[in-house]
Design a protein around this motif. Sequence first.
Motif, PDB file in Angstrom:
ATOM      1  N   LYS A 135      39.023  42.504  49.834  1.00  0.00           N
ATOM      2  CA  LYS A 135      40.032  43.338  49.173  1.00  0.00           C
ATOM      3  C   LYS A 135      39.440  43.991  47.933  1.00  0.00           C
ATOM      4  O   LYS A 135      38.827  43.323  47.096  1.00  0.00           O
ATOM      5  CB  LYS A 135      41.248  42.486  48.794  1.00  0.00           C
ATOM      6  N   ARG A 136      39.631  45.313  47.820  1.00  0.00           N
ATOM      7  CA  ARG A 136      39.024  46.077  46.734  1.00  0.00           C
ATOM      8  C   ARG A 136      40.046  47.079  46.203  1.00  0.00           C
ATOM      9  O   ARG A 136      40.502  47.955  46.929  1.00  0.00           O
ATOM     10  CB  ARG A 136      37.772  46.796  47.252  1.00  0.00           C
ATOM     11  N   ARG A 158      38.720  46.040  41.276  1.00  0.00           N
ATOM     12  CA  ARG A 158      39.015  44.600  41.274  1.00  0.00           C
ATOM     13  C   ARG A 158      38.799  44.089  42.686  1.00  0.00           C
ATOM     14  O   ARG A 158      39.450  44.544  43.629  1.00  0.00           O
ATOM     15  CB  ARG A 158      40.432  44.316  40.801  1.00  0.00           C
ATOM     16  N   GLU A 159      37.886  43.159  42.815  1.00  0.00           N
ATOM     17  CA  GLU A 159      37.526  42.585  44.112  1.00  0.00           C
ATOM     18  C   GLU A 159      38.112  41.181  44.196  1.00  0.00           C
ATOM     19  O   GLU A 159      37.993  40.402  43.243  1.00  0.00           O
ATOM     20  CB  GLU A 159      35.992  42.524  44.208  1.00  0.00           C
ATOM     21  N   THR A 160      38.744  40.863  45.313  1.00  0.00           N
ATOM     22  CA  THR A 160      39.352  39.544  45.491  1.00  0.00           C
ATOM     23  C   THR A 160      38.789  38.908  46.755  1.00  0.00           C
ATOM     24  O   THR A 160      38.977  39.431  47.865  1.00  0.00           O
ATOM     25  CB  THR A 160      40.884  39.635  45.578  1.00  0.00           C
ATOM     26  N   GLY A 164      40.497  33.693  46.946  1.00  0.00           N
ATOM     27  CA  GLY A 164      41.430  34.030  45.877  1.00  0.00           C
ATOM     28  C   GLY A 164      40.754  34.339  44.557  1.00  0.00           C
ATOM     29  O   GLY A 164      41.412  34.810  43.623  1.00  0.00           O
ATOM     30  N   SER A 166      39.065  36.380  41.856  1.00  0.00           N
ATOM     31  CA  SER A 166      39.148  37.810  41.590  1.00  0.00           C
ATOM     32  C   SER A 166      38.308  38.167  40.372  1.00  0.00           C
ATOM     33  O   SER A 166      38.260  37.408  39.398  1.00  0.00           O
ATOM     34  CB  SER A 166      40.612  38.201  41.364  1.00  0.00           C
ATOM     35  N   TYR A 167      37.676  39.316  40.416  1.00  0.00           N
ATOM     36  CA  TYR A 167      36.808  39.759  39.325  1.00  0.00           C
ATOM     37  C   TYR A 167      36.660  41.266  39.435  1.00  0.00           C
ATOM     38  O   TYR A 167      37.081  41.888  40.418  1.00  0.00           O
ATOM     39  CB  TYR A 167      35.436  39.074  39.417  1.00  0.00           C
TER      40      TYR A 167
END
Length: 254
Positions: A135-136, A158-160, A164, A166-167
């Motif tokens: 997820k991006r 934001r990459e997840t 879970g 995320s960063y």
Amino acid sequence: MSVAERSADEKAKEHGGIGETIKVIIQALLIALVFRTFLYHPFNIPSGSMMPTLLIGDYLFVSKFSYGYSRYSFPIDLSFIHGRILGSKPERGDIAVFRLPRDPETDYIKRVIGLPGDKIQMKNGVLFINGEPVKRERIDDYLGETPFGEQVRIRQYRETLPSGVSYVTLDMTETGEKDNTEVYEVPPDHYFMMGDNRDNSTDSRFLQFVGYVPAENLVGRAEIIFFSVDEGAPVWAIWKWPETLRLNRFFELL
């Protein structure tokens, strides 16, 4: 008490005070040695490969006990130790310090992206893990500066991860060298490491320079930023404090 007796008594107290001071110094050094060897490894950020999460001038504590101990966990190379002892395995998303496989004298810091057996690939700047896109989400641009002081805007995402975690990652160009890659299959007992600054990070995507990182090369997990100073500002130039200190980054958990 005679003058001679007083003089002898004063000398005895003086020597006793010196001896006590030496004892305290030795004890402090031993505590620091144990702390540095078995518990936490201080580490400073020398490059921008983990921006925006970590900045040049950040100083971290890296927990050694998180992943246990290997030959590279100690100030000297204990080559008789094989594998890891007393530790758990890294989790996807951890920020880890490790010894560069081709040059074990050099420390690197990156994020754990691939676990043993994973298939990792980049497609048009999107990270794929085991065939599934991570997820991006596009967020506000990162505001940075060029070496000449000019402001520059860099795309942020934001990459997840599936776990879970995320960063935020930086995408400096849509045609980065490693925005499209082959499929990397992580070997057993190895990890795939990537920097958050995707177009400015020499990491596991570059097999000839970093490649897959053996488990025994892990030094520890980054836990907290305990100090931070502006890029290019000498940490010892205390007369420039607090102007050069990034106080908002002090004691930031990672």
